[in-house]
Design a protein around this motif. Structure first.
Motif, PDB file in Angstrom:
ATOM      1  N   ASP A  92       0.810  -1.227   0.000  1.00  0.00           N
ATOM      2  CA  ASP A  92       0.000   0.000   0.000  1.00  0.00           C
ATOM      3  C   ASP A  92       0.843   1.277   0.000  1.00  0.00           C
ATOM      4  O   ASP A  92       0.419   2.301  -0.514  1.00  0.00           O
ATOM      5  CB  ASP A  92      -0.929   0.030   1.216  1.00  0.00           C
ATOM      6  CG  ASP A  92      -2.060  -0.986   1.110  1.00  0.00           C
ATOM      7  OD1 ASP A  92      -2.396  -1.374  -0.029  1.00  0.00           O
ATOM      8  OD2 ASP A  92      -2.592  -1.389   2.157  1.00  0.00           O
ATOM      9  N   SER A  93       2.022   1.225   0.575  1.00  0.00           N
ATOM     10  CA  SER A  93       2.828   2.443   0.715  1.00  0.00           C
ATOM     11  C   SER A  93       3.340   2.980  -0.624  1.00  0.00           C
ATOM     12  O   SER A  93       3.825   4.108  -0.686  1.00  0.00           O
ATOM     13  CB  SER A  93       4.003   2.203   1.660  1.00  0.00           C
ATOM     14  OG  SER A  93       4.882   1.232   1.116  1.00  0.00           O
ATOM     15  N   ILE A  94       3.221   2.215  -1.702  1.00  0.00           N
ATOM     16  CA  ILE A  94       3.670   2.682  -3.024  1.00  0.00           C
ATOM     17  C   ILE A  94       2.739   3.760  -3.575  1.00  0.00           C
ATOM     18  O   ILE A  94       3.141   4.569  -4.401  1.00  0.00           O
ATOM     19  CB  ILE A  94       3.822   1.509  -4.027  1.00  0.00           C
ATOM     20  CG1 ILE A  94       4.596   1.939  -5.275  1.00  0.00           C
ATOM     21  CG2 ILE A  94       2.465   0.975  -4.448  1.00  0.00           C
ATOM     22  CD1 ILE A  94       6.051   2.205  -5.053  1.00  0.00           C
ATOM     23  N   LEU A  95       1.493   3.786  -3.122  1.00  0.00           N
ATOM     24  CA  LEU A  95       0.522   4.732  -3.667  1.00  0.00           C
ATOM     25  C   LEU A  95       0.717   6.118  -3.062  1.00  0.00           C
ATOM     26  O   LEU A  95       0.854   6.276  -1.848  1.00  0.00           O
ATOM     27  CB  LEU A  95      -0.898   4.240  -3.439  1.00  0.00           C
ATOM     28  CG  LEU A  95      -1.242   2.925  -4.138  1.00  0.00           C
ATOM     29  CD1 LEU A  95      -2.685   2.556  -3.892  1.00  0.00           C
ATOM     30  CD2 LEU A  95      -0.964   2.993  -5.627  1.00  0.00           C
ATOM     31  N   ALA A  96       0.729   7.120  -3.936  1.00  0.00           N
ATOM     32  CA  ALA A  96       0.940   8.504  -3.520  1.00  0.00           C
ATOM     33  C   ALA A  96      -0.286   9.036  -2.787  1.00  0.00           C
ATOM     34  O   ALA A  96      -1.421   8.667  -3.090  1.00  0.00           O
ATOM     35  CB  ALA A  96       1.233   9.371  -4.738  1.00  0.00           C
ATOM     36  N   THR A  97      -0.026   9.912  -1.847  1.00  0.00           N
ATOM     37  CA  THR A  97      -1.080  10.574  -1.079  1.00  0.00           C
ATOM     38  C   THR A  97      -1.114  12.055  -1.446  1.00  0.00           C
ATOM     39  O   THR A  97      -0.232  12.544  -2.167  1.00  0.00           O
ATOM     40  CB  THR A  97      -0.793  10.448   0.424  1.00  0.00           C
ATOM     41  OG1 THR A  97       0.430  11.157   0.708  1.00  0.00           O
ATOM     42  CG2 THR A  97      -0.661   8.991   0.855  1.00  0.00           C
ATOM     43  N   ASP A  98      -2.093  12.766  -0.931  1.00  0.00           N
ATOM     44  CA  ASP A  98      -2.139  14.216  -1.125  1.00  0.00           C
ATOM     45  C   ASP A  98      -0.883  14.875  -0.562  1.00  0.00           C
ATOM     46  O   ASP A  98      -0.373  15.842  -1.123  1.00  0.00           O
ATOM     47  CB  ASP A  98      -3.388  14.813  -0.464  1.00  0.00           C
ATOM     48  CG  ASP A  98      -4.668  14.446  -1.201  1.00  0.00           C
ATOM     49  OD1 ASP A  98      -4.596  14.069  -2.398  1.00  0.00           O
ATOM     50  OD2 ASP A  98      -5.746  14.535  -0.589  1.00  0.00           O
ATOM     51  N   GLU A  99      -0.374  14.354   0.532  1.00  0.00           N
ATOM     52  CA  GLU A  99       0.854  14.907   1.125  1.00  0.00           C
ATOM     53  C   GLU A  99       2.038  14.715   0.181  1.00  0.00           C
ATOM     54  O   GLU A  99       2.903  15.585   0.085  1.00  0.00           O
ATOM     55  CB  GLU A  99       1.146  14.248   2.479  1.00  0.00           C
ATOM     56  CG  GLU A  99       2.459  14.690   3.105  1.00  0.00           C
ATOM     57  CD  GLU A  99       2.630  16.201   3.278  1.00  0.00           C
ATOM     58  OE1 GLU A  99       3.796  16.664   3.274  1.00  0.00           O
ATOM     59  OE2 GLU A  99       1.627  16.936   3.404  1.00  0.00           O
ATOM     60  N   ASP A 100       2.093  13.601  -0.549  1.00  0.00           N
ATOM     61  CA  ASP A 100       3.173  13.394  -1.521  1.00  0.00           C
ATOM     62  C   ASP A 100       3.113  14.438  -2.632  1.00  0.00           C
ATOM     63  O   ASP A 100       4.150  14.932  -3.087  1.00  0.00           O
ATOM     64  CB  ASP A 100       3.103  11.983  -2.121  1.00  0.00           C
ATOM     65  CG  ASP A 100       3.416  10.905  -1.096  1.00  0.00           C
ATOM     66  OD1 ASP A 100       4.328  11.112  -0.268  1.00  0.00           O
ATOM     67  OD2 ASP A 100       2.741   9.864  -1.125  1.00  0.00           O
ATOM     68  N   ILE A 101       1.924  14.791  -3.066  1.00  0.00           N
ATOM     69  CA  ILE A 101       1.775  15.835  -4.086  1.00  0.00           C
ATOM     70  C   ILE A 101       2.274  17.166  -3.528  1.00  0.00           C
ATOM     71  O   ILE A 101       2.982  17.910  -4.215  1.00  0.00           O
ATOM     72  CB  ILE A 101       0.309  15.936  -4.556  1.00  0.00           C
ATOM     73  CG1 ILE A 101      -0.104  14.647  -5.253  1.00  0.00           C
ATOM     74  CG2 ILE A 101       0.121  17.137  -5.481  1.00  0.00           C
ATOM     75  CD1 ILE A 101      -1.600  14.529  -5.514  1.00  0.00           C
ATOM     76  N   GLN A 102       1.934  17.460  -2.287  1.00  0.00           N
ATOM     77  CA  GLN A 102       2.406  18.699  -1.660  1.00  0.00           C
ATOM     78  C   GLN A 102       3.931  18.707  -1.537  1.00  0.00           C
ATOM     79  O   GLN A 102       4.572  19.741  -1.731  1.00  0.00           O
ATOM     80  CB  GLN A 102       1.752  18.894  -0.284  1.00  0.00           C
ATOM     81  CG  GLN A 102       0.257  19.123  -0.341  1.00  0.00           C
ATOM     82  CD  GLN A 102      -0.123  20.256  -1.280  1.00  0.00           C
ATOM     83  OE1 GLN A 102       0.458  21.339  -1.260  1.00  0.00           O
ATOM     84  NE2 GLN A 102      -1.104  19.999  -2.137  1.00  0.00           N
ATOM     85  N   ARG A 103       4.516  17.553  -1.222  1.00  0.00           N
ATOM     86  CA  ARG A 103       5.977  17.438  -1.145  1.00  0.00           C
ATOM     87  C   ARG A 103       6.612  17.766  -2.490  1.00  0.00           C
ATOM     88  O   ARG A 103       7.620  18.468  -2.563  1.00  0.00           O
ATOM     89  CB  ARG A 103       6.377  16.030  -0.692  1.00  0.00           C
ATOM     90  CG  ARG A 103       6.036  15.733   0.745  1.00  0.00           C
ATOM     91  CD  ARG A 103       6.329  14.297   1.144  1.00  0.00           C
ATOM     92  NE  ARG A 103       7.677  13.916   0.799  1.00  0.00           N
ATOM     93  CZ  ARG A 103       8.026  12.691   0.391  1.00  0.00           C
ATOM     94  NH1 ARG A 103       7.133  11.731   0.276  1.00  0.00           N
ATOM     95  NH2 ARG A 103       9.280  12.423   0.105  1.00  0.00           N
ATOM     96  N   LEU A 104       6.020  17.249  -3.581  1.00  0.00           N
ATOM     97  CA  LEU A 104       6.508  17.542  -4.928  1.00  0.00           C
ATOM     98  C   LEU A 104       6.456  19.047  -5.191  1.00  0.00           C
ATOM     99  O   LEU A 104       7.421  19.632  -5.676  1.00  0.00           O
ATOM    100  CB  LEU A 104       5.674  16.791  -5.963  1.00  0.00           C
ATOM    101  CG  LEU A 104       6.063  17.009  -7.416  1.00  0.00           C
ATOM    102  CD1 LEU A 104       7.119  15.994  -7.833  1.00  0.00           C
ATOM    103  CD2 LEU A 104       4.864  16.909  -8.326  1.00  0.00           C
TER     104      LEU A 104
END
Length: 154
Positions: A92-104
């Motif tokens: 499951d950890s492979i899937l990006a979250t909203d926080e990952d988009i913010q990190r980008l």
């Protein structure tokens, strides 16, 4: 990088590579990314791939650049088949979250892999890399280039 009419040396006049098989596309793209992305990853990256190659691209990148493994996230809707396949293969950890988009967007070192999400309207001014799998669509290519041309305000 777009693989339509790819040339090994990327120079005019070089012989074109026949990338007709899925495995050829994956290997060519993963080898190119392995050599082009900073080691260690030196900034945020986003990859727009055909859905059918995403799980295999992730697996190939994990093999060719194991240092990228903690940075790679797959961005997809919950119902996307390739998301299910990636979850099955990598957890499951492979899937990006909203926080990952913010990190980008903040310029953190993350490599988002997506089919088309964020191709339009993404404002990530610190984006360092953008890769696009083979396409005949000039619009998709221009939108991908546009992800790298956002101004940075200090």
């Amino acid at each position: 990088m777009n693989l339509q009419n790819a040339r090994v040396g990327f120079n005019e006049g070089d012989d074109e590579v026949d990338l007709t098989e899925k495995e050829q596309v994956i290997n060519f793209m993963a080898d190119f990314m392995k050599d082009q992305i900073g080691n260690p990853l030196d900034g945020p990256a986003i990859c727009f791939f055909n859905a059918t190659i995403i799980p295999d691209m992730v697996e190939s990148l994990f093999t060719k650049r194991p240092d990228l493994k903690p940075s790679i996230k797959v961005l997809a809707s919950e119902s996307a088949y390739f998301a299910d396949k990636c979850r099955e293969m990598f957890g499951d950890s492979i899937l990006a979250t909203d926080e990952d988009i913010q990190r980008l967007k903040r310029g953190e070192k993350i490599l988002l892999i997506s089919r088309q999400k964020l191709l339009v309207g993404l404002n990530a001014p610190f984006l360092r890399y953008c890769f696009i799998s083979p396409t005949n669509s000039k619009i998709i290519i221009m939108q991908g280039i546009g992800r790298l041309m956002r101004p940075v305000t200090n």
